[in-house]
Design an enzyme around this catalytic site. Structure first.
Site: not given
Ligand SMILES: [Zn+2]
Length: 381
Positions: A97, A312
């Site tokens: 930026d 996960c």
């Molecule tokens: Zn995950």
């Protein structure tokens, strides 16, 4: 004075029912499929992630902040290191930026002139002066693939007069940025105009007529209501040249991304996934969850049963809850990885939906089970 920019934008699919499109940004450090989400690496690091992990997540472009790198370690030191890619050991694309957004956020610490902005460092109080030419020179030294024009982002709310003055200065500065630009880095222009449609239209027209290879919509998501963000994006994005990449700065809630993609936006950046992760918030298909919440204390399954990310697949919500409670550094690392994975999968699903012609259906299904968050993102970066 500008040389031919090292960027080609190829549109490979269009949605029949909206302005959405899929494209490829051909950049010096590899191709980037759009719509794309760019993680934010404020200090030359996407907080808590290694560059290897960003590669494993298949990010092809990250954003770094000129203001922060200019103050520390300094753009000249980065240049001596061989540029930002070498300094941070990231061999894919970088967007910087211009520093404008940070400088204008310093409120008490800055003074605006027609020529530029005087500001005090948040680190040591030292005084600095940024002009459009200076912002471009610093970005040349950093050497990102895509760099941004120096603009004035007015606060929210802004009066019409205030917004007009900021927009007109942004336009004068855009011309000066182009004149100062003489490298092959792709310099993007920025549309301002706050929440006022006639100003947005005027700004879109002015910036589109200049010789920028890409155009950003700035001054959005600076504290206004969601409906206001959607209104400004829906109004502004379709006014931009169809053949150039369009970048919506700082917008990153999944429902906002879906809306903006339908309006024809190609590029996004936001601190959301990384900042939320450090505050124990993880993105799931149903919305945000806070891992500090006691309901996770004995949740021995994954945080998001629908997520196939390595976090996960391996770690339980109860373990993450424990790590956050114990303030272990691994908590932020695992949550960040998962949140970035969530965004990568989400953007890939959006691109596939556009290519297969069912974006509207995907959007409907997504929003049916996803509860948009009303809580603001905590400030810190
Ligand atoms: Zn995950």
């Amino acid at each position: 004075m500008s040389t031919v920019p090292d960027l080609q934008f190829e549109i490979v699919a269009r949605d029949a029912c909206s302005h959405a499109r899929c494209g490829i940004l051909h950049l010096p450090h590899g191709d980037v499929e759009t719509p794309v989400f760019m993680p934010v690496g404020t200090q030359g690091t996407v907080k808590a992630m290694t560059q290897e992990e960003l590669e494993a997540l298949d990010f092809r472009i990250i954003l770094c902040n000129t203001y922060h790198l200019y103050l520390r370690p300094g753009h000249e030191r980065v240049a001596r290191a061989g540029g930002l890619h070498r300094f941070i050991a990231w061999h894919r694309n970088i967007l910087t930026d211009s520093g404008g957004f940070q400088v204008f956020s310093l409120q008490a610490l800055r003074r605006v002139y027609e020529d530029g902005v005087e500001f005090r460092s948040h680190l040591d109080g030292s005084t600095h002066y940024f002009t459009p030419e200076r912002a471009i020179a610093v970005q040349h030294a950093l050497g990102a693939d895509i760099i941004m024009a120096f603009d004035e982002c007015p606060p929210n709310p802004s009066s019409y007069e205030q917004a007009r003055a900021a927009m007109e200065r942004t336009h004068r500065w855009a011309v000066r940025c182009l004149q100062a630009h003489d490298t092959a880095q792709a310099l993007f222009g920025i549309v301002q105009g706050s929440v006022y449609e006639d100003l947005r239209a005027e700004s879109a027209r002015f910036i589109s007529e200049l010789d920028f290879p890409g155009i950003a919509i700035g001054g959005v998501a600076v504290g206004e209501e969601k409906a206001e963000i959607h209104r400004v994006v829906a109004f502004t994005a379709p006014l931009l040249p169809v053949e150039k990449p369009r970048y919506l700065m700082g917008v990153g809630e999944p429902d906002d991304i879906l809306q903006a993609v339908a309006c024809g936006v190609d590029m996004f950046d936001c601190v959301l996934p990384t900042r939320l992760a450090r505050n124990a918030a993880m993105m799931t298909r149903r919305g945000r969850v806070n891992l500090r919440n006691a309901r996770f204390a004995e949740e021995f399954g994954p945080v998001d049963p629908e997520c196939d990310c390595p976090v996960c697949q391996r770690y339980s919500a109860a373990y993450l809850h424990h790590l956050f409670k114990a303030k272990e550094i691994l908590a932020a690392r695992l949550a960040t990885f998962h949140n970035l994975y969530f965004y990568q999968r989400f953007m890939a699903q959006i691109r596939r939906a556009i290519r297969e012609g069912n974006l509207e259906q995907f959007r409907g299904e997504f929003l049916q089970s996803y509860t948009p968050e009303q809580e603001p993102v905590p400030r810190e970066e």
